[in-house]
Design a protein around this motif. Sequence first.
Motif, PDB file in Angstrom:
ATOM      1  N   LEU A  30       0.830  -1.203   0.000  1.00  0.00           N
ATOM      2  CA  LEU A  30       0.000   0.000   0.000  1.00  0.00           C
ATOM      3  C   LEU A  30       0.866   1.256   0.000  1.00  0.00           C
ATOM      4  CD1 LEU A  30      -2.818  -0.990   2.525  1.00  0.00           C
ATOM      5  CD2 LEU A  30      -2.842  -1.109   0.025  1.00  0.00           C
ATOM      6  N   ARG A  31       2.009   1.211   0.657  1.00  0.00           N
ATOM      7  CA  ARG A  31       2.899   2.373   0.666  1.00  0.00           C
ATOM      8  C   ARG A  31       3.401   2.682  -0.747  1.00  0.00           C
ATOM      9  NH1 ARG A  31       6.185   0.755   4.244  1.00  0.00           N
ATOM     10  NH2 ARG A  31       7.879  -0.013   2.924  1.00  0.00           N
ATOM     11  N   PHE A  32       3.757   1.634  -1.489  1.00  0.00           N
ATOM     12  CA  PHE A  32       4.206   1.820  -2.874  1.00  0.00           C
ATOM     13  C   PHE A  32       3.097   2.453  -3.711  1.00  0.00           C
ATOM     14  CE2 PHE A  32       4.526   0.370  -7.270  1.00  0.00           C
ATOM     15  CZ  PHE A  32       5.828   0.744  -7.594  1.00  0.00           C
ATOM     16  N   ALA A  33       1.855   1.934  -3.554  1.00  0.00           N
ATOM     17  CA  ALA A  33       0.725   2.477  -4.315  1.00  0.00           C
ATOM     18  C   ALA A  33       0.462   3.923  -3.943  1.00  0.00           C
ATOM     19  CB  ALA A  33      -0.520   1.627  -4.071  1.00  0.00           C
ATOM     20  N   ALA A  34       0.572   4.250  -2.655  1.00  0.00           N
ATOM     21  CA  ALA A  34       0.307   5.618  -2.212  1.00  0.00           C
ATOM     22  C   ALA A  34       1.372   6.582  -2.716  1.00  0.00           C
ATOM     23  CB  ALA A  34       0.235   5.663  -0.689  1.00  0.00           C
ATOM     24  N   GLU A  35       2.630   6.143  -2.706  1.00  0.00           N
ATOM     25  CA  GLU A  35       3.709   7.033  -3.134  1.00  0.00           C
ATOM     26  C   GLU A  35       3.673   7.324  -4.628  1.00  0.00           C
ATOM     27  OE1 GLU A  35       7.005   5.725   0.255  1.00  0.00           O
ATOM     28  OE2 GLU A  35       7.018   4.816  -1.740  1.00  0.00           O
ATOM     29  N   TRP A  36       3.211   6.365  -5.432  1.00  0.00           N
ATOM     30  CA  TRP A  36       3.145   6.559  -6.880  1.00  0.00           C
ATOM     31  C   TRP A  36       1.756   6.982  -7.346  1.00  0.00           C
ATOM     32  CZ3 TRP A  36       7.113   6.612 -10.320  1.00  0.00           C
ATOM     33  CH2 TRP A  36       8.358   6.204  -9.841  1.00  0.00           C
ATOM     34  N   ASN A  37       0.896   7.298  -6.416  1.00  0.00           N
ATOM     35  CA  ASN A  37      -0.447   7.771  -6.714  1.00  0.00           C
ATOM     36  C   ASN A  37      -0.368   9.195  -7.280  1.00  0.00           C
ATOM     37  OD1 ASN A  37      -3.115   8.740  -6.582  1.00  0.00           O
ATOM     38  ND2 ASN A  37      -3.558   7.614  -4.720  1.00  0.00           N
ATOM     39  N   PRO A  38      -1.042   9.488  -8.398  1.00  0.00           N
ATOM     40  CA  PRO A  38      -1.011  10.857  -8.932  1.00  0.00           C
ATOM     41  C   PRO A  38      -1.564  11.890  -7.959  1.00  0.00           C
ATOM     42  CG  PRO A  38      -2.672   9.520 -10.055  1.00  0.00           C
ATOM     43  CD  PRO A  38      -1.826   8.582  -9.252  1.00  0.00           C
ATOM     44  N   ILE A  39      -2.532  11.489  -7.141  1.00  0.00           N
ATOM     45  CA  ILE A  39      -3.063  12.401  -6.133  1.00  0.00           C
ATOM     46  C   ILE A  39      -1.988  12.742  -5.114  1.00  0.00           C
ATOM     47  CG2 ILE A  39      -4.746  12.651  -4.273  1.00  0.00           C
ATOM     48  CD1 ILE A  39      -6.124  12.814  -6.864  1.00  0.00           C
ATOM     49  N   SER A  40      -1.208  11.727  -4.691  1.00  0.00           N
ATOM     50  CA  SER A  40      -0.141  11.962  -3.717  1.00  0.00           C
ATOM     51  C   SER A  40       0.905  12.926  -4.259  1.00  0.00           C
ATOM     52  CB  SER A  40       0.530  10.633  -3.337  1.00  0.00           C
ATOM     53  OG  SER A  40      -0.337   9.803  -2.610  1.00  0.00           O
ATOM     54  N   ALA A  41       1.283  12.748  -5.515  1.00  0.00           N
ATOM     55  CA  ALA A  41       2.293  13.627  -6.104  1.00  0.00           C
ATOM     56  C   ALA A  41       1.799  15.071  -6.141  1.00  0.00           C
ATOM     57  CB  ALA A  41       2.641  13.143  -7.511  1.00  0.00           C
ATOM     58  N   THR A  42       0.544  15.260  -6.509  1.00  0.00           N
ATOM     59  CA  THR A  42      -0.011  16.614  -6.572  1.00  0.00           C
ATOM     60  C   THR A  42      -0.101  17.232  -5.182  1.00  0.00           C
ATOM     61  OG1 THR A  42      -1.310  16.000  -8.524  1.00  0.00           O
ATOM     62  CG2 THR A  42      -1.962  17.993  -7.352  1.00  0.00           C
ATOM     63  N   ILE A  43      -0.523  16.444  -4.205  1.00  0.00           N
ATOM     64  CA  ILE A  43      -0.630  16.955  -2.837  1.00  0.00           C
ATOM     65  C   ILE A  43       0.746  17.326  -2.297  1.00  0.00           C
ATOM     66  CG2 ILE A  43      -1.231  16.329  -0.467  1.00  0.00           C
ATOM     67  CD1 ILE A  43      -3.461  14.572  -1.639  1.00  0.00           C
ATOM     68  N   GLN A  44       1.729  16.448  -2.524  1.00  0.00           N
ATOM     69  CA  GLN A  44       3.078  16.731  -2.043  1.00  0.00           C
ATOM     70  C   GLN A  44       3.639  17.988  -2.700  1.00  0.00           C
ATOM     71  OE1 GLN A  44       4.520  14.973   0.320  1.00  0.00           O
ATOM     72  NE2 GLN A  44       6.449  16.095   0.343  1.00  0.00           N
ATOM     73  N   ALA A  45       3.381  18.142  -4.004  1.00  0.00           N
ATOM     74  CA  ALA A  45       3.849  19.337  -4.712  1.00  0.00           C
ATOM     75  C   ALA A  45       3.182  20.587  -4.159  1.00  0.00           C
ATOM     76  CB  ALA A  45       3.569  19.196  -6.204  1.00  0.00           C
ATOM     77  N   CYS A  46       1.888  20.513  -3.868  1.00  0.00           N
ATOM     78  CA  CYS A  46       1.173  21.669  -3.320  1.00  0.00           C
ATOM     79  C   CYS A  46       1.702  22.025  -1.932  1.00  0.00           C
ATOM     80  CB  CYS A  46      -0.326  21.380  -3.258  1.00  0.00           C
ATOM     81  SG  CYS A  46      -1.144  21.361  -4.866  1.00  0.00           S
ATOM     82  N   ARG A  47       1.958  21.021  -1.105  1.00  0.00           N
ATOM     83  CA  ARG A  47       2.518  21.307   0.209  1.00  0.00           C
ATOM     84  C   ARG A  47       3.868  22.000   0.098  1.00  0.00           C
ATOM     85  NH1 ARG A  47       0.562  15.463   2.333  1.00  0.00           N
ATOM     86  NH2 ARG A  47      -1.441  16.115   3.242  1.00  0.00           N
ATOM     87  N   ASN A  48       4.669  21.555  -0.853  1.00  0.00           N
ATOM     88  CA  ASN A  48       5.968  22.206  -1.052  1.00  0.00           C
ATOM     89  C   ASN A  48       5.796  23.648  -1.501  1.00  0.00           C
ATOM     90  OD1 ASN A  48       7.189  19.803  -0.358  1.00  0.00           O
ATOM     91  ND2 ASN A  48       7.699  19.223  -2.461  1.00  0.00           N
ATOM     92  N   GLN A  49       4.862  23.875  -2.411  1.00  0.00           N
ATOM     93  CA  GLN A  49       4.667  25.220  -2.947  1.00  0.00           C
ATOM     94  C   GLN A  49       4.012  26.147  -1.930  1.00  0.00           C
ATOM     95  OE1 GLN A  49       6.073  26.072  -5.774  1.00  0.00           O
ATOM     96  NE2 GLN A  49       6.718  23.948  -6.027  1.00  0.00           N
ATOM     97  N   PHE A  50       3.127  25.606  -1.099  1.00  0.00           N
ATOM     98  CA  PHE A  50       2.464  26.430  -0.089  1.00  0.00           C
ATOM     99  C   PHE A  50       3.314  26.617   1.166  1.00  0.00           C
ATOM    100  CE2 PHE A  50      -1.712  24.536  -1.844  1.00  0.00           C
ATOM    101  CZ  PHE A  50      -1.704  25.439  -2.892  1.00  0.00           C
ATOM    102  N   GLY A  51       4.352  25.767   1.327  1.00  0.00           N
ATOM    103  CA  GLY A  51       5.158  25.826   2.544  1.00  0.00           C
ATOM    104  C   GLY A  51       4.489  25.171   3.728  1.00  0.00           C
ATOM    105  N   ASN A  52       3.589  24.212   3.466  1.00  0.00           N
ATOM    106  CA  ASN A  52       2.902  23.497   4.532  1.00  0.00           C
ATOM    107  C   ASN A  52       3.691  22.260   4.954  1.00  0.00           C
ATOM    108  OD1 ASN A  52      -0.236  24.201   2.876  1.00  0.00           O
ATOM    109  ND2 ASN A  52       0.811  25.375   4.453  1.00  0.00           N
ATOM    110  N   PRO A  53       3.434  21.719   6.157  1.00  0.00           N
ATOM    111  CA  PRO A  53       4.116  20.490   6.584  1.00  0.00           C
ATOM    112  C   PRO A  53       3.863  19.358   5.599  1.00  0.00           C
ATOM    113  CG  PRO A  53       2.946  21.494   8.421  1.00  0.00           C
ATOM    114  CD  PRO A  53       2.522  22.230   7.191  1.00  0.00           C
TER     115      PRO A  53
END
Length: 285
Positions: free
Chosen positions: A221-244
């Motif tokens: 499940l960790r592999f599926a979550a890490e390669w999930n397109p939703i996860s990538a977008t969320i992680q990118a948004c957190r980086n851009q917003f400066g959120n944890p």
Amino acid sequence: MTVAVAPEPTAQDVLAAGGTLKSLRDTWVITKRNTLRMMRIPEALLLGMAQPVVFVLLFAYIFAGTFTVPGGGGSMAYREYMMPGFFAQTVAFVTAGNSSIGMANDIQRGMVDRFRSLPISRAALLNGRAAADIVQNCLVIVVMVICAVVVGWRIHRGLGHAILGFLLLLVLGYALSWVGVLIGMAVRTPEAAGSGNFLWLFPLTFLSNAFVTPSTLPAVLRFAAEWNPISATIQACRNQFGNPSLMQTHTFPMLHPALVSLLWSVGIAVICRTLAVRKYSSVGA
């Protein structure tokens, strides 16, 4: 002496003569039609926005106290962590639901047959629906941002980075709208289209880093979550917003989330749009 009479031009002849410019005009007309129809049914738009707002309030004031973010910050830190996940989840559900149900409605009411009989671009009906979804997503994001600010969410990296994060959300929404269009043409009724979205949207959004870090999941499940397109977008948004971000893995999607998000969105849009155009040629025929 006989006089040769030129045959009447067919719809295909008229379409071919117009070229790309005519296709763009047709798409604009369909986009305007779908946007106006959405605005003329404000209760449907408001009800669609109410659910994510309720989820935000529940997580912010009821569940946030039970989660901890490494580094401190308490419930306020978790609110900043969760908001990019809610942004992506809302865009996914609103976009796919609107596209699939709207497309199924057009087929059931005979609109697809009417448009097919007109000398317009074969893909104009589909392109116009996807473009109208971008307009709706902009409205949804504005409402979600207002709600997020109320519960304590903030942007810490400046306006430029924030705009980039929101653009990634819109690109993802555009891609998922083509999934919705494809589902809307594959089922027989709007009710089936609405139900069909839950079969893939719930696993896609909840098996991600929206609410918990993937490092807490079992290996598969960790592999599926890490390669999930939703996860990538969320992680990118957190980086851009400066959120944890709680990034405790070093996989490629988590190290380069903006790139992976863009690649996922482009790939989904290209594949699903191609399949949708082909399906449109035969649906209802």
